[in-house]
Design a protein around this motif. Structure first.
Motif, PDB file in Angstrom:
ATOM      1  N   LEU A  87       0.839  -1.218   0.000  1.00  0.00           N
ATOM      2  CA  LEU A  87       0.000   0.000   0.000  1.00  0.00           C
ATOM      3  C   LEU A  87       0.865   1.254   0.000  1.00  0.00           C
ATOM      4  N   ASP A  88       0.585   2.133  -0.946  1.00  0.00           N
ATOM      5  CA  ASP A  88       1.213   3.452  -0.999  1.00  0.00           C
ATOM      6  C   ASP A  88       0.204   4.452  -0.453  1.00  0.00           C
ATOM      7  N   ALA A  89       0.574   5.121   0.646  1.00  0.00           N
ATOM      8  CA  ALA A  89      -0.362   6.057   1.275  1.00  0.00           C
ATOM      9  C   ALA A  89      -0.814   7.149   0.311  1.00  0.00           C
ATOM     10  N   CYS A  90      -0.003   7.460  -0.690  1.00  0.00           N
ATOM     11  CA  CYS A  90      -0.359   8.536  -1.637  1.00  0.00           C
ATOM     12  C   CYS A  90      -1.385   8.108  -2.679  1.00  0.00           C
ATOM     13  N   SER A  91      -1.636   6.824  -2.765  1.00  0.00           N
ATOM     14  CA  SER A  91      -2.562   6.353  -3.797  1.00  0.00           C
ATOM     15  C   SER A  91      -3.987   6.822  -3.494  1.00  0.00           C
ATOM     16  N   ASN A  92      -4.747   7.077  -4.564  1.00  0.00           N
ATOM     17  CA  ASN A  92      -6.150   7.495  -4.390  1.00  0.00           C
ATOM     18  C   ASN A  92      -7.074   6.316  -4.161  1.00  0.00           C
ATOM     19  N   LEU A  93      -6.533   5.123  -4.349  1.00  0.00           N
ATOM     20  CA  LEU A  93      -7.360   3.928  -4.128  1.00  0.00           C
ATOM     21  C   LEU A  93      -6.495   2.891  -3.413  1.00  0.00           C
ATOM     22  N   TRP A  94      -6.702   2.774  -2.126  1.00  0.00           N
ATOM     23  CA  TRP A  94      -5.948   1.792  -1.360  1.00  0.00           C
ATOM     24  C   TRP A  94      -6.524   0.396  -1.619  1.00  0.00           C
ATOM     25  N   ALA A 121       3.500  15.144   0.957  1.00  0.00           N
ATOM     26  CA  ALA A 121       2.363  14.551   0.217  1.00  0.00           C
ATOM     27  C   ALA A 121       1.944  13.205   0.815  1.00  0.00           C
ATOM     28  N   VAL A 122       2.877  12.527   1.484  1.00  0.00           N
ATOM     29  CA  VAL A 122       2.546  11.227   2.080  1.00  0.00           C
ATOM     30  C   VAL A 122       1.638  11.428   3.300  1.00  0.00           C
TER      31      VAL A 122
END
Ligand code: SAM
Length: 208
Positions: A87-94, A121-122
């Motif tokens: 999981l990338d915290a910056c993604s718009n869809l976890w 940004a994170v």
């Protein structure tokens, strides 16, 4: 079981009991928790047996930590230590927002030692995601060092910040007021501040 790739972080070993003491007063008796940036996976490994009725979803961004956390999950053999996700915290869809994911929305989110050692940004991504995946009344527990009113809380954090900035100028000990602004913009309010060892805090936020 795959070859043992568990990593060990001395800081996680040092702070795990204080984190437990804070969470045990504030987590519900049962439910689900999402951990963002689980690192080695030691916090999940320590806390899952202590919260047997809480499903713990560990996640990681970088491959090395992901491999370690998967190895801890396999080693622990606990029903409530769920298979670790990327999981990338910056993604718009976890990944936990996908239709076939069973444990969301979550009662709580836990994140330790990430927002100062990643770009701003994170932090924004963390709160945006918290707004999407937390239940109303759900809590975000955010562990780390913070500046208060623009000031470091210790001399060691001044040095730590210099070390962070040398690593990457976009890193840095965040001012609590700035973090609270991002929280407010994402429907979370700051509820309390719990003192932790070595000049750290757990900042508790609640989803409105
Ligand atoms: C200092 S480690 C902390 C790990 C663990 N939470 C702990 O306290 O031991 C920082 C973690 O932040 C993660 N991280 C950095 N950028 C991230 C992002 N965009 N999304 C999720 N995690 C991220 C790194 O991969 C790393 O695992």
């Amino acid at each position: 079981m795959t070859h043992d790739k568990r990593m060990y972080a001395p800081a996680a070993e040092r702070n795990k009991d204080a984190i437990y003491a804070c969470l045990k007063e504030r987590l519900p008796n049962s439910g689900s928790i999402l951990e963002i940036a689980s690192g080695t996976g030691e916090h999940a490994a320590h806390l899952c047996p202590l919260f047997p009725n809480i499903d713990w979803q560990a996640t990681n961004f970088d491959e090395e930590h992901l491999t370690s956390a998967i190895s801890w999950q396999e080693h622990c053999q606990l029903e409530n230590f769920l298979p670790v996700l990327s999981l990338d915290a910056c993604s718009n869809l976890w990944p936990v927002e996908k239709n076939n994911y069973a444990h969301a929305p979550f009662d709580a989110l836990f994140n330790a030692n990430m927002i100062h050692i990643s770009p701003w940004a994170v932090c924004e991504g963390l709160f945006a995601g918290a707004n999407r995946v937390l239940k109303t009344g759900g809590k975000l527990f955010l562990y780390g060092p913070f500046k208060l009113n623009g000031e470091h809380t210790s001399e060691s954090n001044v040095k730590f910040e210099q070390w962070l900035k040398d690593k990457d100028p976009s890193f840095g000990v965040r001012d609590l007021a700035d973090v609270i602004k991002v929280a407010s913009a994402n429907n979370l309010s700051h509820e309390e501040s719990c003192g932790m060892p070595a000049n750290n805090f757990i900042q508790v936020f609640v989803k409105k």
